[in-house]
Design an enzyme around this catalytic site. Structure first.
Site, PDB file in Angstrom:
ATOM      1  N   GLY A   1      -7.373  -1.103  -3.773  1.00  0.00           N
ATOM      2  CA  GLY A   1      -7.083  -2.435  -4.285  1.00  0.00           C
ATOM      3  C   GLY A   1      -6.846  -3.452  -3.186  1.00  0.00           C
TER       4      GLY A   1
ATOM      5  N   GLU B   1       0.113  -1.640  -7.090  1.00  0.00           N
ATOM      6  CA  GLU B   1      -0.635  -0.570  -7.752  1.00  0.00           C
ATOM      7  C   GLU B   1       0.238   0.644  -8.008  1.00  0.00           C
ATOM      8  OE1 GLU B   1      -4.905  -1.347  -5.510  1.00  0.00           O
ATOM      9  OE2 GLU B   1      -3.514   0.164  -4.768  1.00  0.00           O
TER      10      GLU B   1
ATOM     11  N   LYS C   1      -4.833   8.616  17.344  1.00  0.00           N
ATOM     12  CA  LYS C   1      -5.213   9.815  18.112  1.00  0.00           C
ATOM     13  C   LYS C   1      -4.565   9.819  19.504  1.00  0.00           C
ATOM     14  CE  LYS C   1      -8.149  11.483  15.037  1.00  0.00           C
ATOM     15  NZ  LYS C   1      -7.788  12.681  14.269  1.00  0.00           N
TER      16      LYS C   1
ATOM     17  N   GLY D   1       0.832  -1.194   0.000  1.00  0.00           N
ATOM     18  CA  GLY D   1       0.000   0.000   0.000  1.00  0.00           C
ATOM     19  C   GLY D   1       0.869   1.247   0.000  1.00  0.00           C
ATOM     20  N   VAL D   2       0.218   2.387  -0.023  1.00  0.00           N
ATOM     21  CA  VAL D   2       0.934   3.653  -0.082  1.00  0.00           C
ATOM     22  C   VAL D   2       1.150   4.166   1.339  1.00  0.00           C
ATOM     23  CG1 VAL D   2       0.903   5.949  -1.109  1.00  0.00           C
ATOM     24  CG2 VAL D   2      -0.270   4.083  -2.233  1.00  0.00           C
ATOM     25  N   GLY D   3       2.214   4.947   1.539  1.00  0.00           N
ATOM     26  CA  GLY D   3       2.355   5.646   2.806  1.00  0.00           C
ATOM     27  C   GLY D   3       3.616   5.291   3.544  1.00  0.00           C
ATOM     28  N   ASN D   4       3.661   5.828   4.721  1.00  0.00           N
ATOM     29  CA  ASN D   4       4.842   5.793   5.550  1.00  0.00           C
ATOM     30  C   ASN D   4       5.233   4.378   5.955  1.00  0.00           C
ATOM     31  OD1 ASN D   4       6.778   7.378   6.623  1.00  0.00           O
ATOM     32  ND2 ASN D   4       5.703   7.785   8.547  1.00  0.00           N
TER      33      ASN D   4
END
Lengths: 494, 494
Positions: free
Chosen positions: B373, B279, B393, B254-257
């Protein structure tokens, strides 16, 4: 060898792969013998429990017998036996609920550990050592390949005409060596008619002559007939709109009364040259093969009533060229289901207002049967249809609920919902529209007001800043219908 | 043509297919012009709203601009723009959350009605009329095929070296005419480098020179680094046990950090000759391609930071032979994902004790981004891994909850869960074992006791006849953590 001698080769702690899919092709003698031995061991103060892996559901002689003596530590992947279910829900045995297409490959991957033994029913053993499968294939190829020791039950009850009706594909590999499954039509044969087995692993051959458990075929009830009518009307509509070909697309149909009613409706309907790509061939499909409406049926199991079996045997010459039984890793393969563009029709326990479907759990905590192949088919289908009566338990349960108490098919996988009240086509609808349509078309009139009230209050709360308007819910109340049923025996307030 | 003139060709009520996938390859001028025209029409008292279909998320110039003026009646299939999200959650626009692999085929099937227009960014138009795709392909092939009129944005910002890096497969068909997708390795090319377009449908060509929205790459934080460590340790373990090849299997990330942290860890790890079938190509994969650890990366979009873009352009000669961009119907195709045996690593919002994963909804009612996806990959993967920090949070939210407030991935599709606390391998575990392991390994210490207390009380109730022991729940309390957070700002009792 006698069943008792064969059963004695199975030890406490073994994982045992057994044949059987929806009451077809399961071993009939060894599990009963094993259950007796387990009972004796238990009475003698010993622990004797095994892991039982199958194709899908079996019968009282297997799941029932082993469950009653407490002989199963773990069961996978699908079961429907009352004694088995009771044990699971009492916390006395473990149950793994898997997509049926995942089972064989996960065993090959080594995800479930060692398969110690296989007990597989066959219709015969050929001179070349290959096995003639019986009335189901299920995961037998995998069990025979993966088990250390193999017990075969040769059941002479199966008609000789079964020989040649199967198609066992030996082209599967582990990643990264996989190739496309070369199946382009429900009727394609891509493998060989027999199961291979390493003779050195066969530790016992037991002869039996015993029928598959056969439940009689009930004529469709009013609810099933109306569900079938709605689906047929929907097909007509889709064909007129050019969204389905005139001979539809390959049908997948769950087991049971409603499925049979749909098939019966199709048999009287206008469609010709239909095909089935499904798990289980049941009576309704036999009728369609007979009338010629169905040109071909692909499945992994024959699950016929006594009358259906009689007809099947009497007309084997006709059915032989129109039926193929495959391993369930192929009958349920996402690649093939997607390629063929299957119309998936599956039963369910409940759906919530936003189209999340519960196929497995009663009131969120008790397993019913398992997900079976419904996920393999629904996710990859051209059209994914879920059906149920709008109520259960004489109206005390609404099958359309505010929030599903367990989710097996998400909103992303559910396109059409049908009850006897009507059909809701959810395609292209955002969540709040789905909720309105499901209430209007599918909910029972006695629950409509309460469902609408729930949605409207959830929306009002969201507008007031308590929650979002994408999928409005009242979290404190979302499962209150199920809770009320558990406490008061009815989902509606007194 | 000017962007204003082109935008004027779009009418109220149109469904418009726009290019764009994770902030790459979206049109930069026409949507902004359209937003201005919508704003003017709205101020003049007219209604002007369209349906926007994309590849996945775009950028402020598209989703942001159109959402701010209230110009979208409906949006699909994935978005991540704050203005867009706010509109959806306020009930001011509709949102369809679909598996990314479903979108193109459902449009072809006619399930979403007519596609009136397409606005597609390309890197260039060839003399033969074919289009050089830009930094993403997404659903562009489908939009160009299906739309009545086509607006092209030719963006000269994209480097010339992109030419030839794409692989557009034109072999897809509608059932019953589908054939296997002939892709056997992440690096295979099965199509052609250009998009076809019927020139008669092109109503406007707009020239731009504008960068993709680029978010800077943050160095991995402590939580991400620890998640990555757990995953790498798990890979080592699986390789040692013979359950993964020494060069692993194609990676989806997946995308991100967190994803970047895992990739960064792999780049320092022992594995050679890796492949990616995913993807989005992001910075972490670029590093791995540079070091040679990654031999090939297949994606549908380049989503690079400014530094990543600079590096990509500077070293295009190296990357050209190691990167391919495909339509998302291929990058996310279940058939291919299953065949390749992808290792799927996706983020999530929360998981419940039994392994049902919520990827899309905050507190069950507010959409975050969409499923993207993750379902295409998780269901069909060799290994399906979900990851999140154990809390959100500042600790007020536990990402391990009694019951997921929305389910996107069911217990049948979730194999491994990872938080910074540890990794829970759920394979082969029945529900109650999963709960114990998730609490022990993945939950934050400040929530462990409360989670265990929930399970134990649910089990006690089941043993007392209130509910089943397969998946014990206290229905009245199952969503109380989310409710408490909504009311008191913290999931734990005061």
């Amino acid at each position: 060898m006698s069943a008792d001698e064969a059963a004695a080769l199975i030890r406490h702690g073994d994982n045992v792969g057994m044949s059987g899919f929806t009451g077809a092709g399961y071993p009939k003698a060894v599990p009963l013998a094993l259950a007796r031995q387990i009972e004796q061991a238990t009475q003698a103060g010993e622990t004797f429990r095994i892991g039982v892996w199958t194709g899908a559901s079996t019968a009282p002689e297997l799941d029932g017998a082993l469950a009653r003596v407490g002989g199963m530590q773990l069961r996978m992947p699908y079961q429907s036996d009352p004694a088995c279910r009771a044990r699971i829900n009492a916390g006395e045995m473990e149950y793994l609920d898997l997509h049926l297409s995942h089972v064989a490959q996960f065993v090959w991957f080594g995800f479930f550990g060692k398969l110690h033994a296989a007990v597989v029913e066959v219709a015969g053993i050929r001179e070349d050592g290959r096995l003639i499968p019986s009335s189901s294939i299920g995961n037998n190829k995998t069990w025979l390949d993966q088990a250390d020791k193999i017990i075969l039950e040769v059941n002479s009850w199966h008609p000789e005409g079964l020989d040649g009706m199967h198609d066992v594909y030996y082209g599967t590999r582990l990643p990264p060596h996989r190739k496309p499954i070369p199946l382009l039509d429900a009727g394609d044969r891509i493998g060989e008619p027999y199961l291979r087995v390493d003779p050195d692993k066969v530790v016992a051959v037991v002869e039996t002559c015993s029928p598959d458990r056969n439940s009689a075929f009930a004529p469709p009830d009013e609810v099933s007939r109306r569900i079938a009518e709605h689906i047929l009307e929907f097909f007509d509509h889709e064909v007129r709109r050019g969204r389905l070909p005139a001979n539809l697309l390959p049908l997948q149909s769950g087991v049971g009364n409603t499925a049979n009613a749909v098939l019966s409706g199709l048999n009287q309907g206008p469609y010709e040259g239909l095909a089935a790509y499904t798990e289980v061939l049941q009576d309704g499909m036999l009728e369609m093969l007979k009338s010629g409406k169905l040109r071909f049926a692909s499945a992994t199991a024959l699950s016929l009533s006594p009358a259906g079996t009689e007809d099947f045997i009497a007309n084997l010459a006709h059915y032989r060229d129109r039926v193929v039984l495959r391993p369930q890793e192929i009958s349920n393969h996402p690649e093939v289901i997607r390629r063929l563009g299957v119309i998936a029709m599956n039963g369910m326990i409940e759906t919530d207002l936003y189209g999340h479907v519960n196929s497995t759990h009663v009131m969120g905590t008790r397993i019913m049967n398992g997900i079976g192949g419904s996920g393999d088919f629904a996710r990859n289908a051209y059209l994914s249809i879920f059906m149920t009566g709008s109520t259960a338990k004489d109206g005390a349960i609404s099958c359309i609920v505010p929030m599903a108490s367990h989710v097996d098919h998400t909103e992303h996988d559910v396109q059409v919902v049908v009850t006897e009240q009507g059909l809701a086509d959810l395609r292209g609808l955002a969540p709040r529209r789905r909720a309105r349509l499901l209430i209007e078309r599918c909910a029972h009139p006695s629950y409509r007001d309460a469902l609408l009230d729930y949605v409207e209050r959830a929306e009002a709360a969201a507008r007031a800043g308590r929650g979002g308007m994408h999928t409005p819910h009242s979290l404190g109340e979302a499962l209150s219908w199920h809770e009320r049923y558990e406490q008061a025996g009815h989902m509606l307030k007194g």
